[in-house]
Design a protein around this motif. Structure first.
Motif, PDB file in Angstrom:
ATOM      1  N   LEU A 299      97.887  73.208  11.084  1.00 47.88           N
ATOM      2  CA  LEU A 299      97.037  72.782   9.812  1.00 47.88           C
ATOM      3  C   LEU A 299      97.577  72.567   8.664  1.00 47.88           C
ATOM      4  O   LEU A 299      98.291  73.510   8.035  1.00 47.88           O
ATOM      5  N   HIS A 300      97.513  71.413   8.022  1.00 49.51           N
ATOM      6  CA  HIS A 300      97.948  71.010   6.524  1.00 49.51           C
ATOM      7  C   HIS A 300      97.147  70.088   5.952  1.00 49.51           C
ATOM      8  O   HIS A 300      96.324  69.247   6.759  1.00 49.51           O
ATOM      9  N   ASP A 301      96.923  70.293   4.718  1.00 50.09           N
ATOM     10  CA  ASP A 301      96.001  69.368   4.159  1.00 50.09           C
ATOM     11  C   ASP A 301      96.686  67.980   3.790  1.00 50.09           C
ATOM     12  O   ASP A 301      97.911  67.904   4.159  1.00 50.09           O
ATOM     13  N   LYS A 302      95.970  67.231   2.904  1.00 49.51           N
ATOM     14  CA  LYS A 302      96.466  65.682   3.017  1.00 49.51           C
ATOM     15  C   LYS A 302      97.809  65.749   2.026  1.00 49.51           C
ATOM     16  O   LYS A 302      98.752  64.773   2.106  1.00 49.51           O
ATOM     17  N   HIS A 303      98.053  66.722   1.354  1.00 55.09           N
ATOM     18  CA  HIS A 303      99.185  66.961   0.533  1.00 55.09           C
ATOM     19  C   HIS A 303     100.347  67.774   1.298  1.00 55.09           C
ATOM     20  O   HIS A 303     101.580  67.774   0.642  1.00 55.09           O
ATOM     21  N   GLY A 304     100.206  68.097   2.310  1.00 57.12           N
ATOM     22  CA  GLY A 304     101.029  68.919   2.986  1.00 57.12           C
ATOM     23  C   GLY A 304     101.014  70.431   2.822  1.00 57.12           C
ATOM     24  O   GLY A 304     102.005  70.946   3.458  1.00 57.12           O
ATOM     25  N   ASN A 305     100.256  70.740   2.118  1.00 54.73           N
ATOM     26  CA  ASN A 305      99.918  72.332   2.025  1.00 54.73           C
ATOM     27  C   ASN A 305      99.521  73.079   3.111  1.00 54.73           C
ATOM     28  O   ASN A 305      98.495  72.273   3.829  1.00 54.73           O
ATOM     29  N   LEU A 306     100.059  74.182   3.681  1.00 55.75           N
ATOM     30  CA  LEU A 306      99.254  74.933   4.714  1.00 55.75           C
ATOM     31  C   LEU A 306      97.953  75.151   4.453  1.00 55.75           C
ATOM     32  O   LEU A 306      97.568  75.609   3.545  1.00 55.75           O
ATOM     33  N   LEU A 307      97.297  75.302   5.448  1.00 53.58           N
ATOM     34  CA  LEU A 307      95.703  75.931   5.555  1.00 53.58           C
ATOM     35  C   LEU A 307      95.755  77.105   6.223  1.00 53.58           C
ATOM     36  O   LEU A 307      95.876  76.963   7.336  1.00 53.58           O
ATOM     37  N   LYS A 308      95.701  78.218   5.504  1.00 51.68           N
ATOM     38  CA  LYS A 308      95.426  79.424   6.002  1.00 51.68           C
ATOM     39  C   LYS A 308      94.108  79.913   5.912  1.00 51.68           C
ATOM     40  O   LYS A 308      93.459  79.121   5.199  1.00 51.68           O
ATOM     41  N   ASP A 309      93.845  81.083   6.307  1.00 54.71           N
ATOM     42  CA  ASP A 309      92.398  81.823   6.270  1.00 54.71           C
ATOM     43  C   ASP A 309      91.381  80.729   6.659  1.00 54.71           C
ATOM     44  O   ASP A 309      89.973  80.752   6.259  1.00 54.71           O
ATOM     45  N   ALA A 310      91.897  80.029   7.985  1.00 51.66           N
ATOM     46  CA  ALA A 310      90.584  79.144   8.497  1.00 51.66           C
ATOM     47  C   ALA A 310      90.219  79.875   9.757  1.00 51.66           C
ATOM     48  O   ALA A 310      90.964  80.549  10.387  1.00 51.66           O
ATOM     49  N   LYS A 311      88.919  79.710  10.245  1.00 53.70           N
ATOM     50  CA  LYS A 311      88.552  80.083  11.675  1.00 53.70           C
ATOM     51  C   LYS A 311      88.940  78.800  12.489  1.00 53.70           C
ATOM     52  O   LYS A 311      88.200  77.732  12.335  1.00 53.70           O
ATOM     53  N   VAL A 312      89.636  79.091  13.430  1.00 53.68           N
ATOM     54  CA  VAL A 312      89.999  77.903  14.245  1.00 53.68           C
ATOM     55  C   VAL A 312      89.486  78.425  15.815  1.00 53.68           C
ATOM     56  O   VAL A 312      89.673  79.555  16.391  1.00 53.68           O
ATOM     57  N   ARG A 313      88.616  77.417  16.257  1.00 52.21           N
ATOM     58  CA  ARG A 313      88.286  77.811  17.497  1.00 52.21           C
ATOM     59  C   ARG A 313      88.638  76.597  18.588  1.00 52.21           C
ATOM     60  O   ARG A 313      88.256  75.407  18.278  1.00 52.21           O
ATOM     61  N   VAL A 314      88.960  76.942  19.880  1.00 52.13           N
ATOM     62  CA  VAL A 314      89.186  75.927  20.799  1.00 52.13           C
ATOM     63  C   VAL A 314      88.215  76.203  21.946  1.00 52.13           C
ATOM     64  O   VAL A 314      88.376  77.318  22.407  1.00 52.13           O
ATOM     65  N   THR A 315      87.444  75.092  22.586  1.00 54.28           N
ATOM     66  CA  THR A 315      86.910  75.453  23.548  1.00 54.28           C
ATOM     67  C   THR A 315      87.292  74.392  24.597  1.00 54.28           C
ATOM     68  O   THR A 315      87.585  73.321  24.457  1.00 54.28           O
ATOM     69  N   PHE A 316      87.579  75.134  26.055  1.00 53.14           N
ATOM     70  CA  PHE A 316      88.286  74.314  27.019  1.00 53.14           C
ATOM     71  C   PHE A 316      86.852  73.787  27.895  1.00 53.14           C
ATOM     72  O   PHE A 316      86.204  74.860  28.187  1.00 53.14           O
ATOM     73  N   ILE A 317      86.491  72.605  28.202  1.00 53.23           N
ATOM     74  CA  ILE A 317      85.462  72.142  28.681  1.00 53.23           C
ATOM     75  C   ILE A 317      85.938  71.494  29.811  1.00 53.23           C
ATOM     76  O   ILE A 317      86.621  70.624  29.938  1.00 53.23           O
ATOM     77  N   ARG A 318      85.411  71.851  31.216  1.00 53.06           N
ATOM     78  CA  ARG A 318      85.655  71.324  32.289  1.00 53.06           C
ATOM     79  C   ARG A 318      84.704  70.003  32.274  1.00 53.06           C
ATOM     80  O   ARG A 318      83.425  70.335  32.750  1.00 53.06           O
ATOM     81  N   PRO A 319      85.139  68.698  32.252  1.00 55.54           N
ATOM     82  CA  PRO A 319      84.106  67.698  32.374  1.00 55.54           C
ATOM     83  C   PRO A 319      83.443  67.448  33.772  1.00 55.54           C
ATOM     84  O   PRO A 319      82.585  66.656  33.583  1.00 55.54           O
ATOM     85  N   THR A 320      84.040  67.707  34.805  1.00 52.36           N
ATOM     86  CA  THR A 320      83.420  67.349  36.047  1.00 52.36           C
ATOM     87  C   THR A 320      82.677  68.423  36.756  1.00 52.36           C
ATOM     88  O   THR A 320      82.229  68.201  37.778  1.00 52.36           O
ATOM     89  N   SER A 321      82.642  69.654  36.163  1.00 46.35           N
ATOM     90  CA  SER A 321      81.679  70.729  36.603  1.00 46.35           C
ATOM     91  C   SER A 321      81.454  71.795  35.692  1.00 46.35           C
ATOM     92  O   SER A 321      82.250  72.047  34.781  1.00 46.35           O
ATOM     93  N   GLU A 322      80.170  72.207  35.675  1.00 43.91           N
ATOM     94  CA  GLU A 322      79.809  73.270  34.808  1.00 43.91           C
ATOM     95  C   GLU A 322      80.279  74.793  35.258  1.00 43.91           C
ATOM     96  O   GLU A 322      80.388  74.931  36.566  1.00 43.91           O
ATOM     97  N   GLY A 323      80.140  75.565  34.347  1.00 40.28           N
ATOM     98  CA  GLY A 323      80.452  76.966  34.651  1.00 40.28           C
ATOM     99  C   GLY A 323      81.784  77.527  34.477  1.00 40.28           C
ATOM    100  O   GLY A 323      82.128  78.739  34.916  1.00 40.28           O
TER     101      GLY A 323
END
Length: 174
Positions: free
Chosen positions: A101-125
């Protein structure tokens, strides 16, 4: 004699007349309908046996919020963050998900809450969500073990004091 000859004559079968031309045409219609019914039965079987149940939840509310989503996308574009979302496979069904993560000026973005969700598009669960820890230099990463090989969608959501960010990327997991 006439009795016996008359009795013998009645036992004889009368010669059959030849079939009329086109006698088979009604059977062609019957065969055609039988094929259509058989194909529809096969299609019905596969439609019911392969349905995964994947559907959009709260579709009506998502439709109502569409203009809000467009405004959020415009605000995200104006912030101009430079975000890198990567998945590196390490073993079968395992990998490392990393976000920079960097802002538009290239500065680091720390103290962020980063969440990644892995989604199976062809089946649920099979979906799973990871909160990525900050590793320094604008990098957030964590290992992940997925349940199935194949296509997955990585949905990234970043919450920071200066704004939020969302993105999605399709990956292939071996």
């Amino acid at each position: 004699m006439s009795m016996s000859s008359a009795a013998g004559h009645s036992r004889r079968s009368t010669p059959r007349s030849p079939r009329q031309p086109g006698w088979y045409i009604p059977w062609l219609f019957v065969a055609g309908f039988a094929v259509v019914i058989a194909v529809n039965g096969v299609m019905l079987h596969f439609a019911l046996s392969t349905w995964t149940g994947v559907q959009t939840e709260q579709h009506f509310l998502k439709g109502i919020r569409y203009n809000e989503d467009l405004a959020g996308a415009r605000a995200q574009a104006e912030r101009g963050w430079k975000v890198g979302l990567e998945f590196t496979g390490t073993d079968p069904l395992k990998g490392l998900v990393a976000v920079t993560l960097h802002d538009k000026h290239g500065n680091l973005l720390k103290d962020a809450k980063v969440r990644v969700t892995f989604i199976r598009p062809t089946s649920e669960g099979h979906d799973q969500t990871l909160d990525l820890p900050y590793l320094g230099e604008g990098r957030y990463a964590a290992p992940v073990t997925l349940t199935l090989p194949g296509q997955w969608d990585m949905r990234l959501v970043v919450d920071h004091s200066s704004g939020d960010y969302q993105d999605q990327k399709r990956i292939w997991v071996k």
